[in-house]
Design an enzyme around this catalytic site. Structure first.
Site, PDB file in Angstrom:
ATOM      1  N   SER A 255       3.014   1.883  -4.690  1.00  0.00           N
ATOM      2  CA  SER A 255       3.927   2.226  -3.611  1.00  0.00           C
ATOM      3  C   SER A 255       3.135   2.316  -2.312  1.00  0.00           C
ATOM      4  O   SER A 255       1.920   2.120  -2.301  1.00  0.00           O
ATOM      5  CB  SER A 255       4.601   3.561  -3.898  1.00  0.00           C
ATOM      6  OG  SER A 255       3.665   4.593  -3.675  1.00  0.00           O
ATOM      7  N   LYS A 256       3.839   2.675  -1.248  1.00  0.00           N
ATOM      8  CA  LYS A 256       3.195   2.728   0.074  1.00  0.00           C
ATOM      9  C   LYS A 256       1.994   3.666   0.079  1.00  0.00           C
ATOM     10  O   LYS A 256       1.059   3.474   0.837  1.00  0.00           O
ATOM     11  CB  LYS A 256       4.203   3.196   1.111  1.00  0.00           C
ATOM     12  CG  LYS A 256       5.253   2.145   1.392  1.00  0.00           C
ATOM     13  CD  LYS A 256       5.903   2.386   2.741  1.00  0.00           C
ATOM     14  CE  LYS A 256       6.987   1.377   3.032  1.00  0.00           C
ATOM     15  NZ  LYS A 256       8.268   1.700   2.420  1.00  0.00           N
ATOM     16  N   ARG A 257       2.056   4.688  -0.791  1.00  0.00           N
ATOM     17  CA  ARG A 257       0.930   5.632  -0.838  1.00  0.00           C
ATOM     18  C   ARG A 257      -0.376   4.922  -1.183  1.00  0.00           C
ATOM     19  O   ARG A 257      -1.459   5.391  -0.869  1.00  0.00           O
ATOM     20  CB  ARG A 257       1.183   6.697  -1.919  1.00  0.00           C
ATOM     21  CG  ARG A 257       2.136   7.791  -1.546  1.00  0.00           C
ATOM     22  CD  ARG A 257       2.277   8.779  -2.679  1.00  0.00           C
ATOM     23  NE  ARG A 257       2.650   8.120  -3.939  1.00  0.00           N
ATOM     24  CZ  ARG A 257       1.845   7.959  -4.975  1.00  0.00           C
ATOM     25  NH1 ARG A 257       0.626   8.425  -4.944  1.00  0.00           N
ATOM     26  NH2 ARG A 257       2.261   7.343  -6.058  1.00  0.00           N
ATOM     27  N   HIS A 258      -0.260   3.801  -1.881  1.00  0.00           N
ATOM     28  CA  HIS A 258      -1.473   3.082  -2.292  1.00  0.00           C
ATOM     29  C   HIS A 258      -2.005   2.141  -1.223  1.00  0.00           C
ATOM     30  O   HIS A 258      -2.954   1.418  -1.456  1.00  0.00           O
ATOM     31  CB  HIS A 258      -1.194   2.280  -3.571  1.00  0.00           C
ATOM     32  CG  HIS A 258      -0.865   3.139  -4.750  1.00  0.00           C
ATOM     33  ND1 HIS A 258       0.427   3.379  -5.152  1.00  0.00           N
ATOM     34  CD2 HIS A 258      -1.661   3.842  -5.587  1.00  0.00           C
ATOM     35  CE1 HIS A 258       0.406   4.182  -6.204  1.00  0.00           C
ATOM     36  NE2 HIS A 258      -0.838   4.481  -6.484  1.00  0.00           N
ATOM     37  N   GLY A 259      -1.363   2.122  -0.068  1.00  0.00           N
ATOM     38  CA  GLY A 259      -1.816   1.226   0.997  1.00  0.00           C
ATOM     39  C   GLY A 259      -0.793   0.129   1.211  1.00  0.00           C
ATOM     40  O   GLY A 259       0.392   0.320   0.935  1.00  0.00           O
TER      41      GLY A 259
END
Ligand code: GLU
Length: 482
Positions: A255-259
């Protein structure tokens, strides 16, 4: 035995940025089609009118083209089964719906959202799987007319077989089976006349003669419903293959948390399409040997569904960087500048370079290539060429206070003044001559020069820096500290 040529497809819903997972699905289908000399088709699934946008469709197509994933049939390129945008195929779905209704395989359902929700809540409270009760299964014409008179707009439901086990052989996951009783009669056409995903996808895949449906694991639970539709319509079933989820390094869904998660973001960061392709191919597929670097032709030659794993694929950014670095190293200086220039411009270091500036930039990026994993990284390494050092930390100040530092700096300034040409070799020779003349060497020789010119203890090759900075700029920097 019939040997039908393989036909696969990529059928994105244009509802947002083009996710790296979508690109991986497109790539696997494309590689397989190329490997098998089959056909690769691209279709746009835009029946969710609220969420679908033209912008997203354009974005997906542009990203596919950027990656070099071309299609033989489908949107924009055309073919025997046009149109390839689902919102333009409504009359086709309508024709099949009519047939299903006439054959009694489907029926109109007048239940409202509220009624359905109430039934679902009740079933759940009783510990049952919430499936449609079948309330509208046997409506008389009179009952239907009464509902219509109330202004209710019907959906169309497909009669789902009872007590049947739906089985298919998944190319990745092996034998899969689902109980039809867990499904119940399900909606195929919404009350606004739009087909649901499961319905449109089956009709299109069948009409477009798709032989293998390879898609993300999240669609696995849709497949039994699709099988029911294939059977109701008397279509031949394709082979299915569900490729595993892509997880972040923490084993959570990417997800976006991973970049960065979209192809466009990676493109904008200055990753190379050939690296993205190589990296995506390894997200779920494993080559036979230990080798991991493959160009497109090698991938096409080696790719097979037999070596696609059902285990989740882990998105490892370090690996992507390593792969990208490999391809960056192979770029000509011109190509390397093309990849890095937008980043130098965005940082405000350059605008449109003159031929002379361009020549210096070419030498600079070529000299920096061992430090740059992807385009945007050029900025941190190139800063020193465009911004004069203004402050020095303690370590740097100490270097300039060493008793031989002033000698080195002034000797170098004299050499620079006299120099005609500042090639890297010429700069090297200048430094050597200082060493010889003043018997200063090693750190005492190089560190003051580096600090005075760049304001830092470490950085790119010093001779390259001087050669790129040129005479005037190098002299100006030396004079700041001396
Ligand atoms: N439109 C669907 C999606 O984007 C396609 C799924 C499929 O390949 O069947 O997820």
């Amino acid at each position: 035995m019939e040997n039908k040529t393989m036909k696969v497809r990529f059928a994105p819903s244009p509802t947002g940025p083009f996710h790296i997972g979508g690109a991986r699905s497109a790539l696997f289908n494309w590689l397989l089609a190329k490997h098998e000399q089959g056909t690769f088709l691209v279709r746009i699934e835009d029946t969710d009118l609220e969420r679908s946008t033209k912008e997203s469709e354009e974005n997906i197509k542009a990203a596919l083209r950027w990656l070099g994933i071309t299609w033989d049939e489908g949107i924009d390129v055309g073919g025997p089964h046009a149109p390839y945008r689902q919102s333009e195929r409504l009359d086709i779905y309508q024709k099949y719906t009519q047939r299903l209704l006439e054959e009694g395989k489907a029926y109109y359902c007048y239940c409202t959202e509220d009624e359905l929700e109430e039934a679902r809540t009740r079933q759940m409270a009783e510990g049952k799987t919430p499936i449609y009760s079948g309330r509208c299964r046997h409506l008389t014409d009179e009952q239907r007319r009464a509902f219509e008179a109330e202004g209710r707009k019907p959906t169309v439901r497909l009669r789902c077989p009872v007590h049947e086990t739906l089985v298919f052989d998944d190319m990745v996951r092996g034998k899969m089976s689902f109980e039809s009783d867990g499904i119940g009669d399900f909606i195929i056409v919404k009350s606004d006349g739009m087909p649901v995903y499961n319905y449109g996808v089956v009709i299109d895949d069948a009409e477009m003669e798709i032989t293998h449906v390879i898609r993300a694991e999240e669609h696995l639970s849709n497949t039994p419903r699709q099988l029911v539709i294939y059977r109701a319509l008397g279509f031949a079933e394709p082979q299915f293959g569900h490729i595993s989820l892509i997880l972040g390094k923490d084993y959570k869904k990417m997800s976006k948390r991973h970049g960065a998660t979209s192809v466009e973001q990676y493109k904008n960061l200055g990753y190379l399409p050939e690296a993205i392709i190589n990296f995506l191919a390894l997200l779920g597929w494993a080559p036979e040997d230990e080798e991991e670097l493959f160009d497109v032709d090698q991938l096409i030659e080696r790719f097979s569904m037999n070596r696609v794993s059902k285990n989740p694929a882990v998105f490892d950014i370090d690996k992507l960087n390593w792969i990208n670095f490999h391809y960056m190293k192979q770029l000509t200086p011109d190509k390397l500048l093309e990849v890095t220039l937008p980043h130098l411009q965005a940082a405000g270091f350059v605008t449109e370079p003159t031929p002379q500036e361009r020549e210096r930039l070419l030498r600079m990026v070529d000299g920096l290539r061992d430090h740059i994993y992807f385009g945007a990284q050029v900025v941190e390494h190139a800063r020193t060429f465009f911004e004069r050092p203004t402050e020095l930390d303690e370590e740097c100040t100490d270097i300039l206070h060493e008793h031989t530092a002033a000698t080195v700096l002034s000797a170098f300034a004299v050499q620079l003044q006299a120099a005609e040409e500042l090639t890297e070799d010429a700069v090297k020779a200048m430094i050597k001559s200082i060493q010889k003349e003043y018997k200063i060497k090693g750190k005492s020789l190089y560190a003051p020069l580096r600090v005075a010119l760049t304001g830092a203890m470490h950085g790119p090759d010093l001779t390259m820096i001087v050669s790129v900075l040129g005479k005037e700029e190098s002299l100006a920097r030396l004079h700041t500290w001396h």
